[in-house]
Design an enzyme around this catalytic site. Structure first.
Site, mmCIF file in Angstrom:
data_model
loop_
_atom_site.group_PDB
_atom_site.id
_atom_site.type_symbol
_atom_site.label_atom_id
_atom_site.label_comp_id
_atom_site.label_asym_id
_atom_site.label_seq_id
_atom_site.Cartn_x
_atom_site.Cartn_y
_atom_site.Cartn_z
ATOM 1 C CD GLU A 361 0.272 49.820 37.284
ATOM 2 O OE1 GLU A 361 -0.680 50.000 36.500
ATOM 3 O OE2 GLU A 361 1.279 50.542 37.288
ATOM 4 C CG HIS A 449 2.197 59.207 34.683
ATOM 5 N ND1 HIS A 449 2.130 59.054 33.313
ATOM 6 C CD2 HIS A 449 1.878 58.010 35.223
ATOM 7 C CE1 HIS A 449 1.802 57.800 33.047
ATOM 8 N NE2 HIS A 449 1.642 57.148 34.181
#
Length: 547
Positions: A361, A449
């Site tokens: 992240e 993703h």
């Protein structure tokens, strides 16, 4: 895994004209000369400003355009790389970014442009009104979350020039945000032709992923804290005052892209400087993981790549744990410069504070400050893969026996209800049931993703090579798409090559073919043209069908 994106405004550096007052002021405020006599940031900015004037035509700059500096990299040999954003008639240009490369003596060498198309529009007055653009974005957000009663739903249109999708055109970029039934955030960005109203592109605006302290996942770890009176604070003065706070299971309230209230980040405190119990019942246990993940990510970027903090400015971020209710996500938010972690629902995910999640992240933050890879199509896959690659590198760097380095993403946070032992698998991405092992012309149509699988597969092959092997107790069997045998060069070199490619050569519109070129350039810079590493990069890309 996720990160909230925000477009930042541009300051003005006139193209095709003399160096502006803004440029000179930036140079005057830049750091003093380095002791090693390399060109300073100020010198690089002056050299680049001169290059913009001399090479305006090659860079596609006109009197209708302005530029602003996003990032500066000065190599050990004095080579300079200055990254710019571009506006057209004061409107941000999506895909207008470029990097200018300068020799150690400041002379112009080359440039990487996100798009080479000329930016010239007949006008900047939209035919589609802002309220109509907002309505289309709201509809797109509802369609992305069927069957959910979204609340506090707002949309903020911003007029831009889209140079990412063919011929540059006037467009509305509209960020629609809302809360689901549990109060957790959902968001989607819609790009709409401002003349015809046609949909150009859409993407999730939350990039989903998903003393000493006793953590949930990494055992007992050392922590640098701050003593305030007789109380210890979970704040690290050695890493830019990064800290971790309790969100108290609340969420942010954002309207028109502006958060008018945020979930708290109440600083964790302790009386004996021993934090957590390793159990979820102790709220500070998740805080230990979050702070530890921040520390290791900070140290990885600083000690391996010389980057001082996520933004490269020495300033620390902060963490919020226990966000929302059963929130199966974690995200980086540029607007608060903070990391936020949900607790998971217990059956699918546990608390999302694992080490590789933190590295993933916060690496979105690094990407936003450097190449700013667009979060759709192949560029979006490369954005996600960048975070997977660096999340993996952080895990290897930490060398923690409780969470040893591997090529699995999120293996610590998944629970039996998820049905798989990890979120993603770098050796053979298709093991997750959705990701692509090999490039094809349709990869850009996948969710980011899943399109990220091509670069993840490349990174694994470049690190470890093809075929079956066991690393740190985990069994891998990585195939190649062209039937070749690939030899690895080790994960340390892969991280260095990818970081240089990201920070020096990639732009917002880089696709897989461009990533191959960028990493080959990086390998040439670091190890030499024709070196073992350079040839291995070429072989690994060919092995995933990127030519």
């Amino acid at each position: 895994m996720s990160r909230i994106r925000h477009i930042r405004g541009s300051s003005l550096v006139a193209a095709g004209a003399a160096v502006t007052t803004a440029t000179l002021l930036a140079a005057a405020l830049a750091p003093a000369a380095n002791a090693d006599s390399r060109p300073t940031r100020a010198t690089a900015l002056e050299n680049a400003a001169s290059a913009l004037v001399a090479h305006a035509t090659n860079l596609g700059l006109t009197s209708a355009q302005n530029t602003s500096v996003r990032d500066v990299v000065v190599d050990k040999d004095g080579t300079q790389h200055v990254r710019y954003d571009r506006t057209y008639r004061q409107l941000p240009v999506l895909g207008g970014d470029f990097v200018v490369h300068l020799a150690p003596n400041g002379t112009y060498r080359s440039a990487n442009r996100a798009t080479a198309k000329a930016i010239s529009l007949p006008g900047v007055t939209p035919a589609l009104s802002a309220p109509k653009a907002a309505g289309l974005a709201v509809t797109a957000l509802r369609a992305a979350h069927p069957g959910q009663a979204l609340k506090k739903l707002t949309a903020k249109p911003r007029l831009v020039v889209d140079a990412l999708h063919g011929t540059p055109r006037l467009a509305w970029r509209t960020d629609a945000v809302a809360q689901d039934s549990l109060g957790n955030p959902v968001a989607r960005t819609l790009l709409t032709d401002a003349l015809s109203g046609a949909r150009i592109d859409a993407w999730d605006n939350i990039e989903t992923a998903t003393g000493d302290g006793t953590s949930l996942y990494s055992g007992t770890v050392p922590l640098e804290t701050t003593l305030s009176g007789s109380t210890y604070q979970l704040k690290d003065p050695t890493r830019g005052n990064t800290y971790t706070g309790d969100a108290a299971n609340k969420t942010d309230l954002c309207i028109f892209g502006i958060c008018i209230s945020r979930a708290p980040a109440t600083l964790f405190t302790d009386t004996d400087n021993h934090w957590g119990t390793g159990a979820t019942s102790d709220r500070s246990s998740a805080a230990v993981d979050a702070q530890y993940g921040t520390n290791e990510t900070w140290d990885y970027y600083k000690n391996v790549h010389g980057r001082n903090g996520i933004a490269g400015d020495g300033k620390g971020s902060y963490n919020r744990v226990h966000y929302g209710n059963n929130y199966n996500n974690a995200f980086w938010d540029d607007s608060c410069f903070c990391m936020t972690y949900g607790d998971g629902d217990g059956s699918t995910f546990g608390p999302l504070v694992a080490l590789d999640v933190a590295g993933h992240e916060m690496s979105h933050g690094v990407t936003s400050k450097t190449a700013a890879l667009t979060y759709s199509g192949e560029s979006g896959g490369l954005n996600e893969a960048t975070s997977d690659i660096f999340g993996t590198m952080v895990e290897w760097y930490a060398n923690n026996s409780s969470d040893a380095g591997d090529y699995l993403i999120g293996e610590k946070i998944v629970r039996s209800g998820f049905g798989k032992p990890a979120l993603r698998f770098m050796d053979k991405p298709s093991k997750d049931g959705n990701s692509a092992d090999c490039w094809s012309s349709s990869v850009g149509n996948l969710d980011v993703h899943y399109s990220s699988g091509v670069a993840n597969h490349f990174a694994y092959l470049l690190s470890e090579g093809s075929g079956a092997k066991t690393v740190n107790g985990v069994s891998y069997d990585s195939p190649t798409c062209n039937g070749s045998t690939v030899s690895g060069i080790g994960h340390d070199k892969v991280g260095k090559i990818w970081y240089r490619a990201l920070t020096v050569y990639m732009t917002s519109s880089t696709k897989y073919a461009g990533a191959r070129t960028a990493t080959l350039n990086a390998a040439k810079d670091l190890y030499g043209a024709g070196s073992t590493e350079y040839n291995a990069v070429a072989a690994a890309w060919s092995a995933v069908s990127v030519a």
